[in-house]
Motif scaffolding. Sequence first.
Motif, PDB file in Angstrom:
ATOM      1  N   GLY A  19      -4.872  14.461  -6.522  1.00  0.00           N
ATOM      2  CA  GLY A  19      -5.348  15.168  -7.741  1.00  0.00           C
ATOM      3  C   GLY A  19      -4.345  15.967  -8.169  1.00  0.00           C
ATOM      4  O   GLY A  19      -4.155  16.216  -9.585  1.00  0.00           O
ATOM      5  N   ALA A  20      -3.450  16.746  -7.492  1.00  0.00           N
ATOM      6  CA  ALA A  20      -2.426  17.530  -7.594  1.00  0.00           C
ATOM      7  C   ALA A  20      -1.382  16.879  -8.624  1.00  0.00           C
ATOM      8  O   ALA A  20      -0.975  17.331  -9.565  1.00  0.00           O
ATOM      9  N   ALA A  21      -0.897  15.887  -7.960  1.00  0.00           N
ATOM     10  CA  ALA A  21      -0.154  14.981  -8.756  1.00  0.00           C
ATOM     11  C   ALA A  21      -0.590  14.404 -10.152  1.00  0.00           C
ATOM     12  O   ALA A  21       0.157  14.502 -11.194  1.00  0.00           O
ATOM     13  N   ALA A  22      -1.827  13.848 -10.127  1.00  0.00           N
ATOM     14  CA  ALA A  22      -2.329  13.455 -11.358  1.00  0.00           C
ATOM     15  C   ALA A  22      -2.520  14.547 -12.499  1.00  0.00           C
ATOM     16  O   ALA A  22      -2.157  14.300 -13.611  1.00  0.00           O
ATOM     17  N   ARG A  23      -2.957  15.733 -12.106  1.00  0.00           N
ATOM     18  CA  ARG A  23      -2.932  17.059 -12.887  1.00  0.00           C
ATOM     19  C   ARG A  23      -1.580  17.101 -13.496  1.00  0.00           C
ATOM     20  O   ARG A  23      -1.406  17.530 -14.811  1.00  0.00           O
ATOM     21  N   ALA A  24      -0.519  17.250 -12.632  1.00  0.00           N
ATOM     22  CA  ALA A  24       0.672  17.641 -13.210  1.00  0.00           C
ATOM     23  C   ALA A  24       1.403  16.655 -14.015  1.00  0.00           C
ATOM     24  O   ALA A  24       1.932  16.738 -15.132  1.00  0.00           O
ATOM     25  N   PHE A  25       0.951  15.319 -13.839  1.00  0.00           N
ATOM     26  CA  PHE A  25       1.430  14.092 -14.637  1.00  0.00           C
ATOM     27  C   PHE A  25       0.731  14.267 -16.096  1.00  0.00           C
ATOM     28  O   PHE A  25       1.588  14.185 -17.025  1.00  0.00           O
ATOM     29  N   ALA A  26      -0.523  14.493 -15.966  1.00  0.00           N
ATOM     30  CA  ALA A  26      -1.173  14.592 -17.483  1.00  0.00           C
ATOM     31  C   ALA A  26      -0.692  16.061 -18.044  1.00  0.00           C
ATOM     32  O   ALA A  26      -0.413  15.737 -19.377  1.00  0.00           O
ATOM     33  N   ALA A  27      -0.416  16.753 -17.303  1.00  0.00           N
ATOM     34  CA  ALA A  27       0.191  18.134 -18.044  1.00  0.00           C
ATOM     35  C   ALA A  27       1.305  17.780 -18.759  1.00  0.00           C
ATOM     36  O   ALA A  27       1.884  18.839 -19.839  1.00  0.00           O
ATOM     37  N   GLU A  28       2.384  17.009 -18.000  1.00  0.00           N
ATOM     38  CA  GLU A  28       3.410  16.701 -18.616  1.00  0.00           C
ATOM     39  C   GLU A  28       3.551  15.498 -19.654  1.00  0.00           C
ATOM     40  O   GLU A  28       4.635  15.025 -20.038  1.00  0.00           O
ATOM     41  N   GLY A  29       2.256  15.111 -20.074  1.00  0.00           N
ATOM     42  CA  GLY A  29       2.230  14.121 -21.182  1.00  0.00           C
ATOM     43  C   GLY A  29       1.842  12.651 -20.599  1.00  0.00           C
ATOM     44  O   GLY A  29       1.745  11.851 -21.756  1.00  0.00           O
ATOM     45  N   ALA A  30       1.900  12.441 -19.579  1.00  0.00           N
ATOM     46  CA  ALA A  30       1.470  11.040 -18.963  1.00  0.00           C
ATOM     47  C   ALA A  30      -0.133  10.644 -19.212  1.00  0.00           C
ATOM     48  O   ALA A  30      -0.972  11.842 -19.109  1.00  0.00           O
ATOM     49  N   ARG A  31      -0.318   9.457 -19.715  1.00  0.00           N
ATOM     50  CA  ARG A  31      -1.418   9.148 -19.543  1.00  0.00           C
ATOM     51  C   ARG A  31      -1.953   8.439 -17.913  1.00  0.00           C
ATOM     52  O   ARG A  31      -1.268   7.551 -17.623  1.00  0.00           O
ATOM     53  N   VAL A  32      -2.727   8.916 -17.270  1.00  0.00           N
ATOM     54  CA  VAL A  32      -2.960   8.773 -16.163  1.00  0.00           C
ATOM     55  C   VAL A  32      -4.236   7.820 -15.722  1.00  0.00           C
ATOM     56  O   VAL A  32      -5.280   8.007 -16.497  1.00  0.00           O
ATOM     57  N   ALA A 215       4.364  24.721   1.008  1.00  0.00           N
ATOM     58  CA  ALA A 215       4.137  24.308  -0.575  1.00  0.00           C
ATOM     59  C   ALA A 215       2.655  24.359  -0.737  1.00  0.00           C
ATOM     60  O   ALA A 215       1.786  24.195   0.032  1.00  0.00           O
ATOM     61  N   THR A 216       2.487  24.722  -2.089  1.00  0.00           N
ATOM     62  CA  THR A 216       1.018  24.713  -2.696  1.00  0.00           C
ATOM     63  C   THR A 216       0.687  23.286  -3.249  1.00  0.00           C
ATOM     64  O   THR A 216       1.793  22.405  -3.578  1.00  0.00           O
ATOM     65  N   LEU A 217      -0.634  22.806  -3.474  1.00  0.00           N
ATOM     66  CA  LEU A 217      -0.779  21.807  -4.464  1.00  0.00           C
ATOM     67  C   LEU A 217      -0.207  21.863  -5.627  1.00  0.00           C
ATOM     68  O   LEU A 217       0.434  20.691  -6.126  1.00  0.00           O
ATOM     69  N   ALA A 218       0.060  22.838  -6.207  1.00  0.00           N
ATOM     70  CA  ALA A 218       0.929  23.050  -7.617  1.00  0.00           C
ATOM     71  C   ALA A 218       2.396  22.701  -7.327  1.00  0.00           C
ATOM     72  O   ALA A 218       2.810  21.828  -8.286  1.00  0.00           O
ATOM     73  N   ASP A 219       2.844  22.966  -6.134  1.00  0.00           N
ATOM     74  CA  ASP A 219       4.255  22.828  -5.827  1.00  0.00           C
ATOM     75  C   ASP A 219       4.460  21.178  -5.780  1.00  0.00           C
ATOM     76  O   ASP A 219       5.344  20.622  -6.272  1.00  0.00           O
ATOM     77  N   VAL A 220       3.445  20.662  -5.168  1.00  0.00           N
ATOM     78  CA  VAL A 220       3.578  19.003  -4.856  1.00  0.00           C
ATOM     79  C   VAL A 220       3.432  18.340  -6.270  1.00  0.00           C
ATOM     80  O   VAL A 220       4.325  17.564  -6.562  1.00  0.00           O
ATOM     81  N   GLY A 221       2.382  18.812  -7.182  1.00  0.00           N
ATOM     82  CA  GLY A 221       2.421  18.230  -8.444  1.00  0.00           C
ATOM     83  C   GLY A 221       3.798  18.523  -9.325  1.00  0.00           C
ATOM     84  O   GLY A 221       4.317  17.587  -9.964  1.00  0.00           O
ATOM     85  N   ASP A 222       4.423  19.778  -9.382  1.00  0.00           N
ATOM     86  CA  ASP A 222       5.451  20.035 -10.075  1.00  0.00           C
ATOM     87  C   ASP A 222       6.664  18.937  -9.648  1.00  0.00           C
ATOM     88  O   ASP A 222       7.347  18.318 -10.526  1.00  0.00           O
TER      89      ASP A 222
END
Length: 249
Positions: A19-32, A215-222
Amino acid sequence: MLLKGKVAVVYGAGSSIGGAAARAFAAEGARVFLAGRTAAPLDRLAEDIRGAGGAAETAVVDALDEAAVNAFVDDVAARAGRVDISFNAIGCGDVQRPPMEISAGDFLQPIATAMRSQFLTTRAAARHMTARGTGVILAFGGGGPQTLPGLGGFKIALDALEGLRRQWAVELGPHGIRVVTLKSGGVPGSLPDGFPGKEAISDGLVEATRLGRAATLADVGDVAAFVASDRARTLTATDVNISCGAIVD
């Protein structure tokens, strides 16, 4: 945006790491495209991503089912026109006890699960990526040289994942596809509320680091979003260590 116009598939998206990765991908413009075995957490995540202005779709997929994985990725490619990123963050069903205290089945389960799932999801994405000469395969959980007692087959599964990553990188590199694993040494935020010994485990993960924080979940996503982006186009056949020094290379 690092991933504007990209199409990403995330397996185990209902988990905290996925979920952390998916949120980060989407926040950076990807269609997930969010895949997992249970619809409810995927739907909640998709709603959150859409609420933040991102694009997300869901599918119930067993990442150990060859036909289901192939059909899912083929559908994503048909609907979105491409697959740029494949990130597998499914759990491997490990039984973390001393090897002398577990059955052969419990020992082998995380190894077999990790290898089958990572092989199937990588191959399914690579079929579409090779035609375009570009793509990124990401996995979470790469191992380091250290281990601890009482892990059963878990650490061995992580080591096997690194071997698979090396092989895929060699096979897919000539087609422009990058293959990278992320290793963390443990993410306290991934432990669910009410998990037995959560506080002590979290404290131990932090204590093992060199930076005094994990590492935080946000770190993983970033980091996942950066590695998946064209800014990291020189990274392949390697792991990315986000353990804050808990794993010393």
